[in-house]
Design an enzyme around this catalytic site. Structure first.
Site, short mmCIF file in Angstrom:
data_model
loop_
_atom_site.label_atom_id
_atom_site.label_comp_id
_atom_site.label_asym_id
_atom_site.label_seq_id
_atom_site.Cartn_x
_atom_site.Cartn_y
_atom_site.Cartn_z
N ASP A 1 28.49 -24.96 22.60
CA ASP A 1 28.17 -23.93 23.58
C ASP A 1 29.40 -23.47 24.36
O ASP A 1 30.31 -24.26 24.61
CB ASP A 1 27.11 -24.47 24.54
CG ASP A 1 26.35 -23.35 25.22
OD1 ASP A 1 26.56 -22.18 24.85
OD2 ASP A 1 25.56 -23.64 26.13
N ASN B 1 31.26 -20.40 23.79
CA ASN B 1 32.24 -19.49 23.16
C ASN B 1 32.35 -18.18 23.93
O ASN B 1 33.44 -17.67 24.17
CB ASN B 1 31.81 -19.16 21.72
CG ASN B 1 31.92 -20.35 20.79
OD1 ASN B 1 32.51 -21.36 21.16
ND2 ASN B 1 31.35 -20.23 19.61
N TRP C 1 34.07 -18.65 27.30
CA TRP C 1 35.50 -18.91 27.08
C TRP C 1 36.23 -17.57 26.95
O TRP C 1 37.29 -17.36 27.54
CB TRP C 1 35.69 -19.74 25.81
CG TRP C 1 37.12 -20.09 25.50
CD1 TRP C 1 37.78 -21.21 25.88
CD2 TRP C 1 38.05 -19.30 24.74
NE1 TRP C 1 39.08 -21.18 25.42
CE2 TRP C 1 39.27 -20.01 24.72
CE3 TRP C 1 37.98 -18.07 24.09
CZ2 TRP C 1 40.41 -19.54 24.06
CZ3 TRP C 1 39.11 -17.59 23.44
CH2 TRP C 1 40.31 -18.32 23.43
N HIS D 1 34.06 -16.84 19.55
CA HIS D 1 33.50 -17.42 18.33
C HIS D 1 34.61 -17.73 17.32
O HIS D 1 34.58 -18.74 16.63
CB HIS D 1 32.47 -16.47 17.71
CG HIS D 1 31.25 -16.27 18.58
ND1 HIS D 1 30.59 -17.31 19.19
CD2 HIS D 1 30.58 -15.14 18.95
CE1 HIS D 1 29.57 -16.84 19.90
NE2 HIS D 1 29.54 -15.52 19.76
N SER E 1 21.10 -20.63 15.84
CA SER E 1 19.70 -21.03 16.05
C SER E 1 18.76 -19.92 15.61
O SER E 1 19.16 -18.75 15.51
CB SER E 1 19.46 -21.37 17.52
OG SER E 1 19.26 -20.19 18.27
N SER E 2 17.50 -20.32 15.40
CA SER E 2 16.52 -19.31 14.99
C SER E 2 16.31 -18.29 16.11
O SER E 2 15.79 -17.21 15.87
CB SER E 2 15.20 -19.98 14.56
OG SER E 2 14.95 -21.13 15.32
N GLU E 3 16.75 -18.63 17.31
CA GLU E 3 16.63 -17.69 18.45
C GLU E 3 17.87 -16.78 18.57
O GLU E 3 17.84 -15.78 19.28
CB GLU E 3 16.44 -18.46 19.76
CG GLU E 3 15.07 -19.14 19.90
CD GLU E 3 14.93 -20.41 19.09
OE1 GLU E 3 15.94 -21.13 18.92
OE2 GLU E 3 13.83 -20.68 18.59
N TRP F 1 19.05 -14.73 16.62
CA TRP F 1 18.87 -13.39 16.02
C TRP F 1 18.64 -12.33 17.09
O TRP F 1 18.80 -11.14 16.84
CB TRP F 1 17.68 -13.38 15.04
CG TRP F 1 17.88 -14.27 13.85
CD1 TRP F 1 17.26 -15.45 13.61
CD2 TRP F 1 18.76 -14.05 12.74
NE1 TRP F 1 17.70 -16.00 12.43
CE2 TRP F 1 18.62 -15.15 11.87
CE3 TRP F 1 19.66 -13.03 12.39
CZ2 TRP F 1 19.33 -15.27 10.68
CZ3 TRP F 1 20.38 -13.16 11.21
CH2 TRP F 1 20.21 -14.25 10.37
N LEU G 1 32.55 -37.98 4.91
CA LEU G 1 31.76 -37.42 6.01
C LEU G 1 30.72 -36.41 5.49
O LEU G 1 31.04 -35.58 4.65
CB LEU G 1 32.72 -36.68 6.97
CG LEU G 1 32.09 -35.80 8.04
CD1 LEU G 1 31.53 -36.64 9.18
CD2 LEU G 1 33.10 -34.80 8.58
N GLU H 1 21.76 -40.80 22.34
CA GLU H 1 22.45 -40.72 23.63
C GLU H 1 22.86 -39.26 23.81
O GLU H 1 23.34 -38.62 22.85
CB GLU H 1 23.69 -41.62 23.62
CG GLU H 1 23.37 -43.09 23.55
CD GLU H 1 22.61 -43.59 24.77
OE1 GLU H 1 22.91 -43.14 25.89
OE2 GLU H 1 21.69 -44.43 24.61
C1 FPP Z 1 27.56 -20.87 21.42
O1 FPP Z 1 28.35 -20.12 22.31
C2 FPP Z 1 28.00 -20.72 20.04
C3 FPP Z 1 27.31 -20.07 19.05
C4 FPP Z 1 25.99 -19.46 19.28
C5 FPP Z 1 27.84 -19.93 17.69
C6 FPP Z 1 28.66 -21.03 17.12
C7 FPP Z 1 29.20 -20.58 15.82
C8 FPP Z 1 30.48 -20.66 15.40
C9 FPP Z 1 31.54 -21.34 16.18
C10 FPP Z 1 30.92 -19.99 14.13
C11 FPP Z 1 30.44 -20.42 12.81
C12 FPP Z 1 30.07 -21.85 12.59
C13 FPP Z 1 30.68 -22.71 11.71
C14 FPP Z 1 30.06 -24.06 11.44
C15 FPP Z 1 31.92 -22.40 11.00
P1 FPP Z 1 27.68 -18.93 23.14
O2 FPP Z 1 27.95 -17.65 22.42
O3 FPP Z 1 26.24 -19.23 23.36
O4 FPP Z 1 28.51 -19.01 24.46
P2 FPP Z 1 28.02 -18.61 25.92
O5 FPP Z 1 26.87 -19.50 26.27
O6 FPP Z 1 29.23 -18.86 26.76
O7 FPP Z 1 27.64 -17.15 25.87
#
Ligand code: FPP
Length: 229
Positions: A2, A4, A7, A19, A47-49, A51, A113, A189
Site C-alpha cells: 500500500d 504507491n 508516495w 506504481h 484486488s477485485s475492488e 477495478w 521461493l 501475525e
Molecule cells: C497500492 O497502492 C498498490 C496497488 C493497488 C498496486 C500494486 C501493484 C504493483 C506494484 C504493480 C504490479 C505488481 C507486481 C506483482 C509486479 P495505492 O495505489 O493504493 O496507494 P495509495 O493508497 O497511496 O493511493
C-alpha cells in the site's frame, strides 16, 4: 503493497510513477525473501475492488504486471522461483490471463521461493467461490454435507497447497486487511509499517522478520511454559 499513490503525490508525481517505483520494490522484496529463506511470499497486486479505479490507472497497473512477467519471468525461473496466481480468473482480459498461466506453467517444477501473486483477488470472493464448488460437489453426489468442514473448504480455496501465512505486512500505516487472505490469515501475525510500498527496502523487510521472530504465537492454546507450570 500500500501507498504507491501517496508516495507519488508527496513528490508531485502522477500516481503511475508510484506504481512504477512499486514494481522495483517488488523486485527487491522477492530477492530479500529468497535471501531470508522464506518459502512463500504473497503480494497483493490487484484486488477485485481495484477495478473501480480510474481506467487509466487500471490500464497502467495491467501494463506493469504484464511488463513484470515479460521482463522478469526468465530471471525468476533461472532463480528457481515458482509463481502461483490466486484470484478469480473469470472474465480476465485476454492479454493478461495467458501471461499469468504461462508464468505458472513455466515455473511449475521450481523448488525455491514460491511467489504468490494475488491478482483480481478478494478474500470474500475466494471463500464464496470455494463454497460454490462444495455446493456443486454435494449436488453431484460427490460429497455429503456432513463432510463439509474447514479442511474441505480450505481445499477449494485458490491457495490450496500453499501454507497459511505466518506474517502479513501492510505498508503505508493503514491498519486493516482489506479483504486479503481473510481465511488463511486466521492466526497470522499482523505487522503494519509506516513506509509507503515504494520505500519498502530490504532493511525494513528484515526488521519486520525480526519483529515477527519475537512474537509469541499460541494458535489459541497457551504458552508451553504455562503448560509445564
Ligand atoms: C497500492 O497502492 C498498490 C496497488 C493497488 C498496486 C500494486 C501493484 C504493483 C506494484 C504493480 C504490479 C505488481 C507486481 C506483482 C509486479 P495505492 O495505489 O493504493 O496507494 P495509495 O493508497 O497511496 O493511493
Amino acid at each position: 503493497m500500500d501507498g504507491n499513490g501517496r508516495w507519488a503525490q508527496q513528490r508531485g508525481l502522477p500516481r503511475t510513477m508510484g506504481h512504477r517505483k512499486g514494481v522495483e520494490a517488488v523486485r527487491g522484496a522477492v530477492r530479500a525473501a529468497g535471501e531470508a529463506g522464506i518459502a512463500y511470499l504473497t503480494l497483493f497486486a490487484f484486488s477485485s475492488e481495484n477495478w473501480t479505479r480510474p481506467e487509466t490507472e487500471v490500464n497502467d497497473l495491467m501494463g506493469l504486471l504484464k511488463a513484470f512477467i515479460r521482463r522478469d519471468l526468465a530471471e525468476l525461473h533461472a532463480e528457481n522461483v515458482r509463481i502461483r496466481v490466486i484470484g478469480s480468473r473469470e472474465n480476465l482480459r485476454s492479454d493478461i490471463l495467458p501471461l499469468l498461466l504461462e508464468a505458472e506453467e513455466t515455473t511449475r517444477q521450481n523448488s525455491g521461493l514460491t511467489l504468490v501473486i494475488a491478482f483480481n483477488y478478494g478474500a470474500r470472493d475466494e471463500i464464496a467461490r470455494a463454497a460454490k464448488k462444495l455446493a456443486a460437489m454435494v449436488a453431484e453426489g460427490r460429497l455429503s454435507t456432513d463432510e463439509i468442514d474447514a479442511v474441505a473448504l480450505d481445499r477449494q480455496l485458490d491457495t490450496r497447497g500453499i501454507p497459511d501465512p505466518d506474517l502479513v505486512i501492510r505498508t503505508s500505516g493503514e491498519e486493516r486487511l482489506s479483504n486479503f487472505l481473510l481465511w488463511q490469515a486466521a492466526y497470522a501475525e499482523l505487522l503494519f509499517v509506516p513506509e509507503f510500498w515504494p520505500d519498502f527496502t530490504r532493511e525494513i523487510f528484515f526488521a519486520a522478520l525480526e519483529t515477527y521472530a519475537r512474537r509469541d504465537r499460541r494458535f489459541g492454546g497457551v504458552k508451553s511454559a504455562a503448560v509445564s507450570g
